[in-house]
Each structure stands twice: as C-alpha cells, then as structure tokens.
Design a protein around this motif. Sequence first.
Motif, PDB file in Angstrom:
ATOM      1  N   UNK A 278      29.804  65.658  42.521  1.00  0.00           N
ATOM      2  CA  UNK A 278      29.775  64.628  41.483  1.00  0.00           C
ATOM      3  C   UNK A 278      29.525  65.217  40.084  1.00  0.00           C
ATOM      4  N   UNK A 279      29.727  64.402  39.089  1.00  0.00           N
ATOM      5  CA  UNK A 279      29.650  64.855  37.697  1.00  0.00           C
ATOM      6  C   UNK A 279      28.350  65.608  37.434  1.00  0.00           C
ATOM      7  N   UNK A 280      28.482  66.753  36.774  1.00  0.00           N
ATOM      8  CA  UNK A 280      27.323  67.575  36.461  1.00  0.00           C
ATOM      9  C   UNK A 280      27.183  68.780  37.359  1.00  0.00           C
ATOM     10  N   UNK A 281      27.917  68.793  38.480  1.00  0.00           N
ATOM     11  CA  UNK A 281      27.859  69.911  39.419  1.00  0.00           C
ATOM     12  C   UNK A 281      28.697  71.074  38.901  1.00  0.00           C
ATOM     13  N   UNK A 282      28.296  72.301  39.249  1.00  0.00           N
ATOM     14  CA  UNK A 282      29.149  73.459  38.995  1.00  0.00           C
ATOM     15  C   UNK A 282      29.131  74.377  40.210  1.00  0.00           C
ATOM     16  N   UNK A 283      29.811  75.513  40.095  1.00  0.00           N
ATOM     17  CA  UNK A 283      29.961  76.400  41.252  1.00  0.00           C
ATOM     18  C   UNK A 283      28.633  76.975  41.730  1.00  0.00           C
ATOM     19  N   UNK A 284      27.621  76.966  40.876  1.00  0.00           N
ATOM     20  CA  UNK A 284      26.327  77.524  41.250  1.00  0.00           C
ATOM     21  C   UNK A 284      25.464  76.540  42.030  1.00  0.00           C
ATOM     22  N   UNK A 285      25.739  75.244  41.894  1.00  0.00           N
ATOM     23  CA  UNK A 285      24.901  74.253  42.598  1.00  0.00           C
ATOM     24  C   UNK A 285      25.740  73.125  43.196  1.00  0.00           C
ATOM     25  N   UNK A 286      26.689  73.464  44.090  1.00  0.00           N
ATOM     26  CA  UNK A 286      27.513  72.412  44.682  1.00  0.00           C
ATOM     27  C   UNK A 286      26.687  71.443  45.516  1.00  0.00           C
ATOM     28  N   UNK A 287      27.111  70.205  45.539  1.00  0.00           N
ATOM     29  CA  UNK A 287      26.419  69.180  46.334  1.00  0.00           C
ATOM     30  C   UNK A 287      27.168  68.817  47.611  1.00  0.00           C
TER      31      UNK A 287
END
Length: 363
Positions: A278-287
């Motif tokens: 979801x919005x705000x995620x990047x490759x370092x902290x996938x949900x």
Amino acid sequence: MINEQPEDKLSSGLVSIINKMMLVIVVLVIGLVSIPVIIYLGNRETPLGKDEQKSEQPVPLVEPAKKDNTAWWIAPDPTGITDDKQKVLVEYGKELIAHTAKYFGPNGSVAKISNGLNCQNCHLDAGTKIWGNNYGSVASLYPKLRARSGTVENIYKRVNDCFERSLNGKAIDTAGKEMQSIVAYINFLGTNVEKGKKAEGSGFKDLAYLDRAADPEKGSTVFKTKCQSCHQENGAGVWNAEKTEFTFPALWGNNSYNDGAGLFRISNFAKYVKYNMPQGVNYENPQLTDEEAWDVAAYVNSQQRPHINVPKDWPDKAKKPIDHPFGPYADKFTEKEHKYGPFKLIADAMKHIAAKTAGKPTS
C-alpha cells in the motif's frame, strides 16, 4: 584432697549451663546460616520446569542484516539547471508526468484524450522512485529494439505507447511543446547514467514465481483488506474535488489502463505492488507477501477494462513474455495459463524451446 564447698559446686554448675547454652546458640546460628545455602543448592539440583529449561538453552545468534552497499540511482534535481530555457522545459515536463490528467484527461486543459490517470500512477514520484518503475534508464537505453513492436523505438514512441495503452488515450504530437517537455524531463533524469548502462533500481524489482498459479479469488481477499480503502470496492478509484485527476487511481473499468498496457501483465503488476503498495511502502519495507502480491495482481487484472486492438504486437511469438495473456504462443500452454501461471512450469518449457531453437542450423 580438698573438699569442695557448696558455693564452688553452684559456680561450676552455672558455668556448665552457660557453656551448654552457648553451644546451643552456636548450633542454631550455624543452622540458620546453612538453611539458605541448602535451599539454593537443592534448587540447582531440582529439574527445571519447561519454561526454565527453555531459558537455559543456548540462545541462537541472530545473523545481522546484510548492509546494502548498492549505489542506487538518485534522480538529479531540476532546480540545479542553469540554462533557463532548458529548465522551463524540464520543469513543465515533470509537471506533465505528475499531473498528466490535468492537461490531457477527461477535463484536460490542453486536450481531452485520456482516461484520467497520471503518468506517475505507474511511474511513481514523477518517475524517480527506486523500483517504482522510474525513468532512470530510459535516456541511457533508448533508442532500442523492442520485442513487442519488433522495431527500434525512440523515446517519443515509448511515451506515446503509454498514452495509448496505460492512459487508454491518443498519441500526442511529437513536435508539440508537451511532448518536447516530457522528453526533456526524461532525458534530464538520465544525465547521471552512462549511455548503454542501466541505472540501479530502475524498472521493477524481481519477484520469484509461485509454485502454483496466481489466484484471483485469494487476491480478492487481499484487495479488500489492503487496497479497497483507497481504490474503492469497485476499483474505480477516487477523483479529486475538481474532477481533474485521480487522488487514488482507477484499477479497472473505463478510466483504467487497457489490456495492452504493461501493468496488464500479472508479473509487472505483482512486482509493482510488492515493493510499492500500500501507499508509502518501498522495497526496504514491503508489506505484502509474495503470494499476496501475485494473487492481488491476478484479481485486479481479471476485472473488466478497455480493450486495445494491437495485432502487430510481438511479431516473434518466441519472444512473448511468459505472462502475456493473448495467443498465439510458441508453446502449448493456454491463454489462461499464460495469464495466471504456474509460471515456473512455463518458464522451464520456454527454456527448452529456446535451447532447441538455438541448436538448429541457420539457413
């Protein structure tokens, strides 16, 4: 021999009693001091309870996270441009990428020729986000031969492909101010990438295939819990108050990308959401888990959307991507299998075909 007097006997008796009392006191003191020691030693010999036994087990060492030393591409800042004419073009190009619909959407100020999506709905942060389908490698790699068209394409052709497919609209004038500005911006973003090289973190980050086919039904659950609050139950997204662009883009329906767009391939959509949503995620902290990413991609791309007639796509069938959902194919797998998988099985078959083809004598 001298006879003892009564007083002497009394004195001796008192001394004896006192000595005995002192001995008793000493024994008591020693006993009191010994009790805690005995209890402590006794407890050490008593078998531990399950919880205590666990605490006595050696604690496994946690391997420290590996430091990422990758020199990720960093988008150059347009505010540093010293040529005023170039700066105006680049900044307008950035504006067009970020807010395409304001200029070319259903209520566009330049032309009303697209579905209302913005370029940055697919190319995040105006094409600058790491693993967010950024533009870092476009200037360095174009012109290039693209298997989809079977021809050498330049950046103008690539941009208009997006207008016709992802924006489900019409191509814009390559000589016009808007196209020239978009291309100037994309070229500027690539000024720190060597020609012929690929910027680190451009495009989509790889995502492993599942051992099974992607499941739209499971993806429906993922969508309801992770995506629906922004993109709405019907996938139609949310317009801004002025109805000039989407606050949250449409994922299917008439205002979404058509079936010729890159995101209509499930692998691209899965990679995109895995490392950016979801919005705000990047490759370092996938949900999302890998399975959730594949399944929600299957769900979204199983919904109704516009169709584009592109019969000349993929002139070489053997070069079609593994998840291209439209035949004919060089293998014997069905359109459904190519759309949803299992991709590991298809990948192995395609490798076999490629090896067999490579072994044939050239005529």
